[in-house]
Design an enzyme around this catalytic site. Structure first.
Site, short mmCIF file in Angstrom:
data_model
loop_
_atom_site.label_atom_id
_atom_site.label_comp_id
_atom_site.label_asym_id
_atom_site.label_seq_id
_atom_site.Cartn_x
_atom_site.Cartn_y
_atom_site.Cartn_z
N GLU A 173 0.79 -1.23 0.00
CA GLU A 173 0.00 0.00 0.00
C GLU A 173 0.82 1.29 0.00
O GLU A 173 0.78 2.06 0.97
CB GLU A 173 -0.95 0.02 1.20
CG GLU A 173 -1.91 -1.15 1.25
CD GLU A 173 -2.99 -0.98 2.34
OE1 GLU A 173 -2.99 0.04 3.04
OE2 GLU A 173 -3.84 -1.88 2.46
N GLU A 370 -5.40 -8.54 1.18
CA GLU A 370 -5.98 -8.21 2.48
C GLU A 370 -7.46 -7.92 2.31
O GLU A 370 -7.84 -7.23 1.35
CB GLU A 370 -5.36 -6.95 3.11
CG GLU A 370 -3.99 -7.13 3.67
CD GLU A 370 -3.45 -5.84 4.29
OE1 GLU A 370 -4.24 -4.98 4.73
OE2 GLU A 370 -2.21 -5.71 4.31
#
Ligand code: FCB
Length: 461
Positions: A173, A370
């Site tokens: 991320e 995720e």
């Protein structure tokens, strides 16, 4: 009402052969044992009162370094195909470079070998936000030499683990690192400078590209990266430009350079008052566009926006226009139901995110690396947390992911966030995402109903 086992069985029938089911964690959130490694920007950030809501620091977290055997047993009990973890850069090199930290290398050897002994694929992330403080002090991700340092770090990891790690993610991320850490002050290092946010985003991508080359030169298999992507919903039909720019700042700013299309023109224009992008070079863009074997998507919630009404929408982590510098002022208007993070639960947006991403990065297999939710976890049955809201969340999102597969997306797997309750960054221990409960006092691990559910899905395939 169907029993959990019946629901797990029904879901399992949709899981294609070879589809990977796993769980994910990250180093700073679970490891503890901060004396066994060097300091990271998250240690520095956590040391300042007010940065982490409940004052949590890196120790003991889940005391994972000292409880590795227990946690490996837990993964074996779940029966996962793969386990996604991250290397702590300052555990590999205390100061980020130079002399290797032998005990740190040994720890990851034990982790990787323990996974392999149980038939679990090690899915490693090189960088999940715990930058060595030594580099943070030099400017962190806006310090140009960080790209070379990341290449050296990739070299050290590949030398030691390329023969045993099944898949490699360079970054986790980069949007969060850049926008929450540099553009704003929500995450470490808390720079609060939008111009640095964009530079950090670019240098993170450049470091990714460098690491891809290094990993390949060591024949590391399955090299990819992980982005947090989502669907932007223009809720009132009056915010099309806002939708476009937020989509650009969230998704295209990473996907376009990875696909070889460079920085999106509309984003360069929208941010002209913030940065001139003079840090971007052709050589950098060329490295960033190196082919990857897979892309991981971390998905939790859509971004639902509307024209600004300046009304109070309550608590939402990471959704306001400060984290999208250059975007027009819009309101974030998540609908119910929402998780404890304030995030709207909307599984259909996972399907659309996958479909859109597959178009934007054609030919690259996708994984959900995720997905999960923070819930109150206050109902107990037979001594365990009966987290039926988390079961619903995971079930609906695996179904939504498989819907994207039915629509032709080359989706290869799903990882639940998270294996266990851990430090939720600036939220500290106040938000729990684990499918396994961790008692912060005793460190006892107790699988929640969601863990039994995932285990049953895996077993029934
Ligand atoms: C993601 C992070 C992960 C975790 C979840 C809830 O942004 O990658 O570490 O904190 O959010």
């Amino acid at each position: 009402m169907l029993s959990l086992d019946a629901r797990a069985h029904a879901l399992s029938q949709r899981i294609p052969d070879g589809f990977i089911l796993g769980t994910a964690t990250s180093s700073w959130q679970i490891e503890g044992d901060s004396t066994g490694r060097g300091s990271s920007i998250w240690d520095d950030f956590a040391a300042v009162a007010g940065n982490i809501k409940d004052g949590t620091t890196a120790d003991p977290a889940c005391d994972h370094v000292n409880r590795l055997d227990t946690d490996l047993e837990l993964l074996g009990w779940l029966g996962v195909d793969a386990y996604r973890f991250s290397f702590s850069w300052p555990r590999i090199f205390r100061t980020g470079e130079g002399e290797l930290n032998q005990s740190g290398l040994d720890f990851y050897d034990r982790l990787i070998d323990g996974l392999l002994e149980r038939g679990i694929k090690p899915a490693a992330t090189m960088y999940h936000w715990d930058l060595p403080s030594t580099f943070g002090d030099q400017g962190g991700w806006t310090w140009a030499p960080i790209v070379d340092r990341f290449g050296d770090y990739a070299e050290a990891l590949a030398n030691r683990y390329a023969d045993r790690v099944d898949s490699w993610a360079t970054l986790n991320e980069p949007w969060v690192s850049a926008c929450l850490g540099y553009a704003t002050t929500i995450h470490a290092p808390g720079a609060g400078d939008p111009a640095r946010g964009f530079e950090a985003a670019y240098r993170l991508l450049h470091a990714h590209g460098r690491a891809v080359d290094v990993l390949r030169s060591h024949n590391a298999p399955n090299v990819g990266t992980v982005l947090n992507l989502t669907t932007i919903i223009d809720d009132d039909g009056k915010s099309d430009y806002g939708r476009q720019i937020i989509d650009g700042l969230q998704n295209r700013i990473f996907l376009d350079p990875l696909a070889g299309r460079g920085i999106p023109i509309d984003i360069i224009e929208a941010t002209a008052g913030i940065t001139d992008w003079s840090f971007v070079t052709d050589e950098g863009l060329t490295e960033i566009a190196r082919p990857i074997d897979w892309l991981g998507i971390n998905y939790y919630t859509p971004a639902r926006i509307a024209q600004s009404t300046a009304s109070d929408k309550g608590f939402i982590v990471g959704q306001n226009t400060d984290v999208y510098p250059g975007s027009p002022l819009v309101e974030f208007v998540p609908r119910e139901p929402r998780t404890e993070m304030g995030w709207e639960i909307h599984a259909e947006s996972l399907t659309t995110t996958l479909v859109d991403t597959a178009e934007r990065l054609p030919g690259v297999p996708l994984f959900i690396t995720e997905n999960g939710g923070a819930f109150p976890d206050d109902e107990h049955v037979d001594g365990r947390v009966n987290d039926l809201d988390r079961v619903d969340y995971i079930e609906s999102h695996i179904n939504a992911a498989l819907d994207a597969r039915d629509r032709g997306v080359d989706l290869r797997g799903y990882f639940a966030w998270s294996l266990m309750d851990n430090i939720e960054w600036a939220e500290g221990l106040l938000k729990r995402f684990g499918i396994v409960h961790v008692d912060p006092e005793t460190q006892v691990r107790t699988p929640k109903s969601s863990a039994y559910f995932l285990r049953a899905v895996i077993a029934a395939r």
